[in-house]
Write an enzyme that holds these catalytic residues in place. Structure first.
Site, PDB file in Angstrom:
ATOM      1  N   LYS A 196      -1.665   2.747   3.800  1.00  0.00           N
ATOM      2  CA  LYS A 196      -0.629   1.836   3.214  1.00  0.00           C
ATOM      3  C   LYS A 196       0.789   1.715   3.780  1.00  0.00           C
ATOM      4  O   LYS A 196       1.179   3.111   3.836  1.00  0.00           O
ATOM      5  CB  LYS A 196      -0.701   2.296   1.653  1.00  0.00           C
ATOM      6  CG  LYS A 196       0.264   1.416   0.851  1.00  0.00           C
ATOM      7  CD  LYS A 196       0.306   1.736  -0.739  1.00  0.00           C
ATOM      8  CE  LYS A 196       1.334   1.150  -1.537  1.00  0.00           C
ATOM      9  NZ  LYS A 196       1.269   1.619  -2.980  1.00  0.00           N
ATOM     10  N   LYS A 249      -3.239  -2.042   3.879  1.00  0.00           N
ATOM     11  CA  LYS A 249      -2.670  -2.682   2.924  1.00  0.00           C
ATOM     12  C   LYS A 249      -1.249  -2.542   3.612  1.00  0.00           C
ATOM     13  O   LYS A 249      -0.659  -1.605   3.977  1.00  0.00           O
ATOM     14  CB  LYS A 249      -2.631  -1.827   1.752  1.00  0.00           C
ATOM     15  CG  LYS A 249      -1.559  -2.582   0.465  1.00  0.00           C
ATOM     16  CD  LYS A 249      -1.505  -1.937  -0.584  1.00  0.00           C
ATOM     17  CE  LYS A 249      -0.399  -2.514  -1.544  1.00  0.00           C
ATOM     18  NZ  LYS A 249      -0.249  -1.715  -2.664  1.00  0.00           N
TER      19      LYS A 249
HETATM   20  C1  PBG Z   1       2.235   0.990  -6.208  1.00  0.00           C
HETATM   21  C2  PBG Z   1       1.489  -0.070  -5.674  1.00  0.00           C
HETATM   22  C3  PBG Z   1       2.317  -1.102  -5.037  1.00  0.00           C
HETATM   23  C4  PBG Z   1       1.283  -2.136  -4.710  1.00  0.00           C
HETATM   24  C5  PBG Z   1       0.067  -1.873  -5.278  1.00  0.00           C
HETATM   25  N1  PBG Z   1       0.437  -0.379  -5.630  1.00  0.00           N
HETATM   26  C6  PBG Z   1       3.770  -1.181  -4.744  1.00  0.00           C
HETATM   27  C7  PBG Z   1       4.369  -0.331  -3.790  1.00  0.00           C
HETATM   28  O1  PBG Z   1       3.762   0.538  -3.144  1.00  0.00           O
HETATM   29  O2  PBG Z   1       5.424  -0.269  -3.878  1.00  0.00           O
HETATM   30  C8  PBG Z   1       1.712  -3.498  -4.058  1.00  0.00           C
HETATM   31  C9  PBG Z   1       0.808  -4.795  -4.313  1.00  0.00           C
HETATM   32  C10 PBG Z   1       1.297  -5.998  -4.008  1.00  0.00           C
HETATM   33  O3  PBG Z   1       2.624  -6.060  -3.482  1.00  0.00           O
HETATM   34  O4  PBG Z   1       0.611  -6.968  -4.147  1.00  0.00           O
HETATM   35  N2  PBG Z   1       1.632   2.189  -6.044  1.00  0.00           N
END
Ligand code: PBG
Length: 325
Positions: A196, A249
């Site tokens: 991520k 991601k």
């Molecule tokens: C946070 C989380 C995020 C997303 C999914 N879970 C945002 C972040 O890490 O700040 C983002 C998903 C998206 O942008 O569609 N745990």
């Protein structure tokens, strides 16, 4: 190579193209992200046109519509009111909280629908971070993992089928697996957000949940966009720690990462087409600049072709309907 060969012969008509097509989209591979809030009415999300923050009743109805479209799994994200946010994110482990109630409501109405839940503190944290923030600005790894384990067990108890830690703390997959097994939730799966990235493409999502970090950024736990070998190191960790599925991601700008991870694991790989990717395609389509159906299906095909078995996408329902017509 036979110099008389003509690649265009395999493209000469729709039937031949279908015969040789290497990648096919199928909504049964998709996970539909849904936002839920405490209110009794549904509210369109300004930063994500076409998406809503659902009431519990609205959520269940939307899940039913998704099921009718051929979607078999949803992932839940809660919008928590400020009054319930705290530095340690204690609301994340509340068995009467919004997420456990949402899980129970969905499983009651649609027992076969697979409910995936997010494990991280950001929706619940008054600091907007995925972990616990120390006074000096550091995110505390091990104390965070303890809370995440309690959050995961609480979600499993409420009926979650798949626990998806998105926090990027070290060692959390093994700790969550151990915590789940100790409570006899041996059948509950873990979908690890393995690679991520600290991405600006999450902007609209943070707007949807009002969960942007109040200070600093997420770069001490989410990955640097410049790195791909580091993703493989995370793969080794999550595999060894007992993850059932791995995630990359965002998706669209990270197809090389998906392909690299595909080469290095036999586990199923998920890719998350995140809010900023959704919004780019949506906004350009609404402006009349892109053909929405064509670009959405092309973007999903590209993510699948790169090596993702599973795709998380806000377009899930819409794309499933397009494929059906
Ligand atoms: C946070 C989380 C995020 C997303 C999914 N879970 C945002 C972040 O890490 O700040 C983002 C998903 C998206 O942008 O569609 N745990």
């Amino acid at each position: 190579m036979d110099l008389r060969s003509r690649p265009r012969r395999n493209r000469k008509n729709a039937a031949i193209r279908a015969l040789v097509r290497e990648t096919r989209l199928d909504p049964s591979h998709w996970i539909y992200p849904l936002f839920v809030h405490e209110e009794s009415t549904d509210a369109p999300i300004a930063s994500m046109p076409g998406c809503s923050r659902w009431s519990l009743a609205g959520l269940v109805d939307e899940v039913g519509r998704a099921r009718d479209d051929g979607i078999g799994a949803v992932v839940l994200f809660p919008a928590i009111v400020d009054a319930k946010k705290s530095p340690e994110g204690v609301e994340a482990v509340n068995p009467d909280g919004l997420v456990p109630r949402a899980i129970a409501a969905i499983k009651k109405a649609y027992p076969e629908m697979q409910v995936v839940t997010d494990v991280a503190l950001d929706p619940y944290s008054s600091d907007g971070h995925d972990g616990i923030l120390a006074p000096d600005g550091r995110i505390l790894n091990d104390p965070t993992v303890e809370v995440l384990c309690r959050q995961a067990v609480m979600q499993a108890r409420a009926g979650a089928d798949v626990i998806a830690p998105s926090d990027m703390m070290d060692g959390r997959v093994a700790a969550i697996r151990t915590a789940l097994d100790a409570e006899r939730f041996t059948e509950v799966s873990i979908l690890a957000y393995t690679a991520k990235y600290a991405s600006a493409f999450y902007g609209p999502f943070r707007g949807a949940l009002d969960s942007a970090p109040k200070s600093g950024d997420k770069k001490t736990y989410q990955m640097d966009a410049a790195n791909v070998r580091e993703a493989l190191r995370e793969v080794e960790h999550d595999e060894a720690e007992g993850a059932d599925m791995l995630m990359v991601k965002p998706a669209g700008a990270y197809l090389d990462v998906i392909a690299a991870v595909r080469e290095h694991t036999a586990l199923p790989i998920a890719a998350y087409q995140v809010s900023g990717e959704y919004l780019m395609l949506k906004a350009a389509s609404e402006a009349g600049w892109l053909d929405e159906r064509a670009v959405v299906l092309e973007s999903l095909t590209a993510i699948h072709r790169a090596g993702a078995d599973i795709i998380l996408t806000y377009f899930a329902r819409q794309a499933a309907q397009w494929l059906a017509t």
